[in-house]
Design a protein around this motif. Sequence first.
Motif, mmCIF file in Angstrom:
data_model
loop_
_atom_site.group_PDB
_atom_site.id
_atom_site.type_symbol
_atom_site.label_atom_id
_atom_site.label_comp_id
_atom_site.label_asym_id
_atom_site.label_seq_id
_atom_site.Cartn_x
_atom_site.Cartn_y
_atom_site.Cartn_z
ATOM 1 N N ASP A 8 46.370 34.054 43.056
ATOM 2 C CA ASP A 8 46.431 33.940 41.599
ATOM 3 C C ASP A 8 47.729 34.553 41.061
ATOM 4 O OD1 ASP A 8 44.045 32.550 41.466
ATOM 5 O OD2 ASP A 8 42.846 34.340 41.023
ATOM 6 N N GLY A 9 48.221 35.583 41.734
ATOM 7 C CA GLY A 9 49.516 36.154 41.371
ATOM 8 C C GLY A 9 50.647 35.169 41.609
ATOM 9 N N LEU A 10 50.554 34.368 42.674
ATOM 10 C CA LEU A 10 51.531 33.303 42.917
ATOM 11 C C LEU A 10 51.533 32.320 41.756
ATOM 12 C CD1 LEU A 10 53.461 31.480 44.557
ATOM 13 C CD2 LEU A 10 51.446 30.644 45.802
ATOM 14 N N ALA A 11 50.356 31.950 41.268
ATOM 15 C CA ALA A 11 50.274 31.031 40.118
ATOM 16 C C ALA A 11 50.924 31.660 38.890
ATOM 17 C CB ALA A 11 48.823 30.661 39.829
ATOM 18 N N ALA A 12 50.662 32.943 38.659
ATOM 19 C CA ALA A 12 51.246 33.635 37.501
ATOM 20 C C ALA A 12 52.760 33.753 37.636
ATOM 21 C CB ALA A 12 50.611 35.013 37.341
ATOM 22 N N ALA A 13 53.255 33.909 38.865
ATOM 23 C CA ALA A 13 54.700 33.966 39.085
ATOM 24 C C ALA A 13 55.342 32.604 38.812
ATOM 25 C CB ALA A 13 54.997 34.408 40.516
ATOM 26 N N SER A 14 54.556 31.554 38.932
ATOM 27 C CA SER A 14 55.052 30.193 38.720
ATOM 28 C C SER A 14 55.004 29.759 37.264
ATOM 29 C CB SER A 14 54.218 29.198 39.534
ATOM 30 O OG SER A 14 54.251 29.504 40.895
ATOM 31 N N CYS A 15 54.124 30.365 36.489
ATOM 32 C CA CYS A 15 53.850 29.870 35.136
ATOM 33 C C CYS A 15 53.495 31.037 34.222
ATOM 34 C CB CYS A 15 52.692 28.880 35.221
ATOM 35 S SG CYS A 15 52.272 28.086 33.686
ATOM 36 N N ASP A 16 54.249 31.194 33.134
ATOM 37 C CA ASP A 16 53.996 32.301 32.207
ATOM 38 C C ASP A 16 52.648 32.189 31.499
ATOM 39 O OD1 ASP A 16 56.382 33.631 32.740
ATOM 40 O OD2 ASP A 16 57.473 32.463 31.229
ATOM 41 N N ASP A 17 52.243 30.965 31.202
ATOM 42 C CA ASP A 17 51.011 30.759 30.443
ATOM 43 C C ASP A 17 50.150 29.715 31.139
ATOM 44 O OD1 ASP A 17 49.173 31.005 28.343
ATOM 45 O OD2 ASP A 17 50.131 29.395 27.200
ATOM 46 N N ILE A 18 49.180 30.167 31.902
ATOM 47 C CA ILE A 18 48.285 29.245 32.606
ATOM 48 C C ILE A 18 47.148 28.881 31.655
ATOM 49 C CG2 ILE A 18 46.706 28.953 34.552
ATOM 50 C CD1 ILE A 18 48.486 30.982 36.067
ATOM 51 N N PRO A 19 47.009 27.595 31.341
ATOM 52 C CA PRO A 19 45.939 27.193 30.418
ATOM 53 C C PRO A 19 44.560 27.380 31.047
ATOM 54 C CG PRO A 19 47.130 25.271 31.235
ATOM 55 C CD PRO A 19 47.815 26.473 31.786
ATOM 56 N N THR A 20 43.545 27.412 30.214
ATOM 57 C CA THR A 20 42.180 27.503 30.695
ATOM 58 C C THR A 20 41.880 26.273 31.544
ATOM 59 O OG1 THR A 20 41.553 28.700 28.709
ATOM 60 C CG2 THR A 20 39.774 27.701 29.994
ATOM 61 N N VAL A 21 41.282 26.504 32.672
ATOM 62 C CA VAL A 21 40.999 25.423 33.611
ATOM 63 C C VAL A 21 39.587 24.912 33.355
ATOM 64 C CG1 VAL A 21 40.824 24.802 36.043
ATOM 65 C CG2 VAL A 21 42.534 26.461 35.298
ATOM 66 N N SER A 22 39.478 23.612 33.117
ATOM 67 C CA SER A 22 38.175 23.003 32.850
ATOM 68 C C SER A 22 37.517 22.574 34.159
ATOM 69 C CB SER A 22 38.327 21.789 31.928
ATOM 70 O OG SER A 22 38.902 20.712 32.645
ATOM 71 N N GLU A 23 36.256 22.256 34.087
ATOM 72 C CA GLU A 23 35.516 21.761 35.244
ATOM 73 C C GLU A 23 36.077 20.436 35.744
ATOM 74 O OE1 GLU A 23 33.071 23.286 37.043
ATOM 75 O OE2 GLU A 23 33.561 25.025 35.799
ATOM 76 N N ALA A 24 36.806 19.716 34.898
ATOM 77 C CA ALA A 24 37.376 18.422 35.286
ATOM 78 C C ALA A 24 38.558 18.566 36.251
ATOM 79 C CB ALA A 24 37.818 17.655 34.042
ATOM 80 N N VAL A 25 39.137 19.756 36.331
ATOM 81 C CA VAL A 25 40.266 19.993 37.232
ATOM 82 C C VAL A 25 39.725 20.018 38.665
ATOM 83 C CG1 VAL A 25 42.043 21.640 37.916
ATOM 84 C CG2 VAL A 25 41.590 21.248 35.495
ATOM 85 N N PRO A 26 40.293 19.193 39.556
ATOM 86 C CA PRO A 26 39.750 19.096 40.918
ATOM 87 C C PRO A 26 39.901 20.383 41.725
ATOM 88 C CG PRO A 26 41.787 17.842 40.732
ATOM 89 C CD PRO A 26 41.443 18.318 39.358
ATOM 90 N N THR A 27 38.968 20.573 42.638
ATOM 91 C CA THR A 27 38.990 21.699 43.564
ATOM 92 C C THR A 27 39.444 21.201 44.927
ATOM 93 O OG1 THR A 27 37.183 22.795 42.400
ATOM 94 C CG2 THR A 27 37.583 23.490 44.653
ATOM 95 N N PHE A 28 40.319 21.963 45.554
ATOM 96 C CA PHE A 28 40.827 21.635 46.883
ATOM 97 C C PHE A 28 40.504 22.784 47.831
ATOM 98 C CE2 PHE A 28 43.544 19.469 43.824
ATOM 99 C CZ PHE A 28 43.531 18.171 44.316
#
Length: 180
Positions: free
Chosen positions: A30-50
């Motif tokens: 999750d820190g990698l994601a934050a390092a990539s993007c200053d503002d991560i939007p809320t993730v909905s259930e429609a976003v696929p899981t891998f």
Amino acid sequence: MGFELREHTADVAVEARSADLSALFGDVADGLAAASCDDIPTVSEAVPTFEVSVAAENRQALLFDYLDQLIYERDVRGVLPVDSRAAVDPPADETGPRAAGVERGTEDGVDSDDSGGVDSDDGDSAGVHDDGDGEWSLTATYRGLPLDDVDAREVKAVTYSEMRVERTDDGWVAYVVFDV
């Protein structure tokens, strides 16, 4: 416990702390994601899981390979891996003490060198194992937020520079530097 971005010359570093090793790996991801993007939007259930799986010779190499796989997933799938959940599995010796429910390198759950031993109070079977020989493995899931939906900067690679994964009195700490 979560993660914290740290200042680092020409790169970005993530320091994460967690009560158990599996949660620590998810927090660093999750820190990698934050390092990539200053503002991560809320993730909905429609976003696929891998799901991803990696294996390595020790904890540090496992964390490196896991984060490297997430960067690869980002590049190939065009998604920002967020909401990461990891399950770390230490090496198992099918005939050794771990097979009987006791971690390898211990006698009756007490480390012979008094360096930490098995702590049955925290329920962290992966976190009590030493970093000895054998194959460590990880299975993880993440939500793939389309890169078109976020203003992301490129994290080029994970590095071994200053990398550490250590057990502390409060659980676990990891420090990872990413090349940006």
